[in-house]
Motif scaffolding. Structure first.
Motif, PDB file in Angstrom:
ATOM      1  N   TYR A  89      25.800 -28.979 -22.718  1.00 55.30           N
ATOM      2  CA  TYR A  89      24.295 -28.460 -23.458  1.00 55.30           C
ATOM      3  C   TYR A  89      23.303 -29.518 -23.173  1.00 55.30           C
ATOM      4  O   TYR A  89      22.205 -29.127 -23.531  1.00 55.30           O
ATOM      5  CB  TYR A  89      24.743 -28.482 -25.016  1.00 55.30           C
ATOM      6  CG  TYR A  89      25.522 -27.136 -25.557  1.00 55.30           C
ATOM      7  CD1 TYR A  89      25.033 -26.129 -25.663  1.00 55.30           C
ATOM      8  CD2 TYR A  89      26.912 -27.468 -25.579  1.00 55.30           C
ATOM      9  CE1 TYR A  89      25.878 -24.816 -25.975  1.00 55.30           C
ATOM     10  CE2 TYR A  89      27.814 -26.311 -25.836  1.00 55.30           C
ATOM     11  CZ  TYR A  89      27.135 -24.946 -25.977  1.00 55.30           C
ATOM     12  OH  TYR A  89      27.874 -23.901 -26.253  1.00 55.30           O
ATOM     13  N   ARG A  90      23.803 -30.715 -22.754  1.00 55.06           N
ATOM     14  CA  ARG A  90      22.553 -31.326 -22.152  1.00 55.06           C
ATOM     15  C   ARG A  90      21.807 -30.790 -20.912  1.00 55.06           C
ATOM     16  O   ARG A  90      20.941 -31.344 -20.460  1.00 55.06           O
ATOM     17  CB  ARG A  90      23.171 -32.586 -21.708  1.00 55.06           C
ATOM     18  CG  ARG A  90      23.706 -33.600 -23.075  1.00 55.06           C
ATOM     19  CD  ARG A  90      24.491 -34.659 -22.817  1.00 55.06           C
ATOM     20  NE  ARG A  90      23.558 -35.584 -22.026  1.00 55.06           N
ATOM     21  CZ  ARG A  90      24.224 -36.729 -21.126  1.00 55.06           C
ATOM     22  NH1 ARG A  90      25.425 -36.851 -21.038  1.00 55.06           N
ATOM     23  NH2 ARG A  90      23.283 -37.559 -20.524  1.00 55.06           N
ATOM     24  N   ARG A 152      12.570 -27.403 -25.933  1.00 52.62           N
ATOM     25  CA  ARG A 152      11.473 -27.698 -25.112  1.00 52.62           C
ATOM     26  C   ARG A 152      11.908 -28.275 -23.695  1.00 52.62           C
ATOM     27  O   ARG A 152      11.496 -28.412 -22.744  1.00 52.62           O
ATOM     28  CB  ARG A 152      10.272 -28.468 -25.522  1.00 52.62           C
ATOM     29  CG  ARG A 152       9.560 -27.619 -26.611  1.00 52.62           C
ATOM     30  CD  ARG A 152       8.371 -28.384 -27.033  1.00 52.62           C
ATOM     31  NE  ARG A 152       8.449 -29.812 -27.760  1.00 52.62           N
ATOM     32  CZ  ARG A 152       8.702 -29.758 -29.208  1.00 52.62           C
ATOM     33  NH1 ARG A 152       8.610 -28.732 -29.889  1.00 52.62           N
ATOM     34  NH2 ARG A 152       8.981 -30.699 -29.671  1.00 52.62           N
ATOM     35  N   ALA A 153      13.035 -29.177 -24.141  1.00 50.34           N
ATOM     36  CA  ALA A 153      13.376 -29.916 -23.010  1.00 50.34           C
ATOM     37  C   ALA A 153      14.642 -29.573 -22.003  1.00 50.34           C
ATOM     38  O   ALA A 153      14.717 -29.994 -21.044  1.00 50.34           O
ATOM     39  CB  ALA A 153      14.015 -31.470 -23.584  1.00 50.34           C
ATOM     40  N   HIS A 162      19.401 -32.906 -14.154  1.00 46.76           N
ATOM     41  CA  HIS A 162      19.941 -34.347 -14.571  1.00 46.76           C
ATOM     42  C   HIS A 162      19.905 -33.960 -16.228  1.00 46.76           C
ATOM     43  O   HIS A 162      19.426 -33.279 -16.696  1.00 46.76           O
ATOM     44  CB  HIS A 162      18.874 -35.041 -14.275  1.00 46.76           C
ATOM     45  CG  HIS A 162      18.826 -35.708 -13.029  1.00 46.76           C
ATOM     46  ND1 HIS A 162      19.455 -36.213 -12.161  1.00 46.76           N
ATOM     47  CD2 HIS A 162      17.688 -35.163 -12.110  1.00 46.76           C
ATOM     48  CE1 HIS A 162      19.142 -36.075 -10.984  1.00 46.76           C
ATOM     49  NE2 HIS A 162      18.023 -35.609 -10.897  1.00 46.76           N
ATOM     50  N   PRO A 163      21.087 -34.645 -16.738  1.00 47.79           N
ATOM     51  CA  PRO A 163      21.525 -34.251 -18.302  1.00 47.79           C
ATOM     52  C   PRO A 163      20.155 -34.799 -19.165  1.00 47.79           C
ATOM     53  O   PRO A 163      19.473 -35.912 -18.818  1.00 47.79           O
ATOM     54  CB  PRO A 163      22.499 -35.280 -18.490  1.00 47.79           C
ATOM     55  CG  PRO A 163      22.695 -36.008 -17.412  1.00 47.79           C
ATOM     56  CD  PRO A 163      22.052 -35.653 -16.216  1.00 47.79           C
ATOM     57  N   ALA A 167      17.580 -39.265 -26.641  1.00 48.92           N
ATOM     58  CA  ALA A 167      17.370 -40.699 -27.161  1.00 48.92           C
ATOM     59  C   ALA A 167      15.732 -41.248 -26.195  1.00 48.92           C
ATOM     60  O   ALA A 167      15.338 -41.975 -26.926  1.00 48.92           O
ATOM     61  CB  ALA A 167      18.145 -41.823 -27.071  1.00 48.92           C
ATOM     62  N   GLY A 168      15.612 -40.405 -25.196  1.00 45.48           N
ATOM     63  CA  GLY A 168      14.292 -41.007 -24.406  1.00 45.48           C
ATOM     64  C   GLY A 168      14.728 -40.665 -22.916  1.00 45.48           C
ATOM     65  O   GLY A 168      15.813 -39.965 -22.647  1.00 45.48           O
ATOM     66  N   PRO A 169      13.953 -41.051 -22.103  1.00 46.06           N
ATOM     67  CA  PRO A 169      13.889 -40.889 -20.424  1.00 46.06           C
ATOM     68  C   PRO A 169      15.176 -41.699 -20.057  1.00 46.06           C
ATOM     69  O   PRO A 169      15.781 -41.520 -19.687  1.00 46.06           O
ATOM     70  CB  PRO A 169      12.584 -41.403 -20.263  1.00 46.06           C
ATOM     71  CG  PRO A 169      12.109 -42.218 -21.292  1.00 46.06           C
ATOM     72  CD  PRO A 169      12.596 -41.910 -22.534  1.00 46.06           C
TER      73      PRO A 169
END
Length: 169
Positions: A89-90, A152-153, A162-163, A167-169
């Motif tokens: 799911y990432r 959105r991501a 890329h997963p 938590a951030g970039p």
């Protein structure tokens, strides 16, 4: 105890939903009998077997993720308590639907049966409609901004390279 119930519910739903859609209906349509295929079709049959096995593996991993991470099932009647954003799911929001389509298309290649390609197209349209009209609004209501940020991501149907890291970039 919650995980045991989620696992049992997921097993039942696995048999009722993807088991029927990717197993029983293709069997009804083809009897799982291969068409009389020319020798040059062999690489496509092998590709179909790989696609079928990959689809089954992704489906099992996604169902397990719902139990372990979500503390629920993929069934709308017994949804997860937590938003599932780990594992596959990432990369893509709908790995289960993609896995079912892969399994159907794998069977189409393995058996050389175009009827399964047409069936996969119908199921793809049904999945897309269900996701758009039911799942996305339901998840937005249940998980709010957390789901909207995830949506959105992470693309719905074409995996990221890329997963995603929540938590951030």
């Amino acid at each position: 105890m919650r995980k045991v119930g989620a696992a049992l519910g997921s097993l039942v739903f696995f048999a009722l939903a993807p088991g029927v859609v990717a197993g029983l209906v293709p069997w009804w349509l083809t009897g799982w009998r291969a068409a009389d295929l020319p020798a040059w079709w062999l690489p496509l049959r092998v590709a179909g077997a790989v696609l079928l096995l990959a689809g089954a593996g992704v489906l099992i991993a996604a169902f397990a993720r719902f139990v372990v991470e979500g503390l629920g099932t993929p069934a709308p009647v017994a949804p997860t308590q937590e938003l599932v954003v780990g594992g596959l799911y990432r990369y893509v929001r709908n790995p289960m639907y993609l896995a079912v389509l892969a399994a159907i298309l794998g069977q189409a290649l393995l058996l050389g049966r175009p009827v399964l390609v047409a069936y996969a197209a119908v199921m793809a349209a049904a999945f897309a409609a269900f996701v758009h009209w039911y799942e996305e609004p339901t998840l937005a209501d249940q998980f709010g901004e957390r789901y909207l940020a995830y949506r959105r991501a992470v693309p719905g149907w074409w995996p990221r390279r890329h997963p995603w890291n929540p938590a951030g970039p």
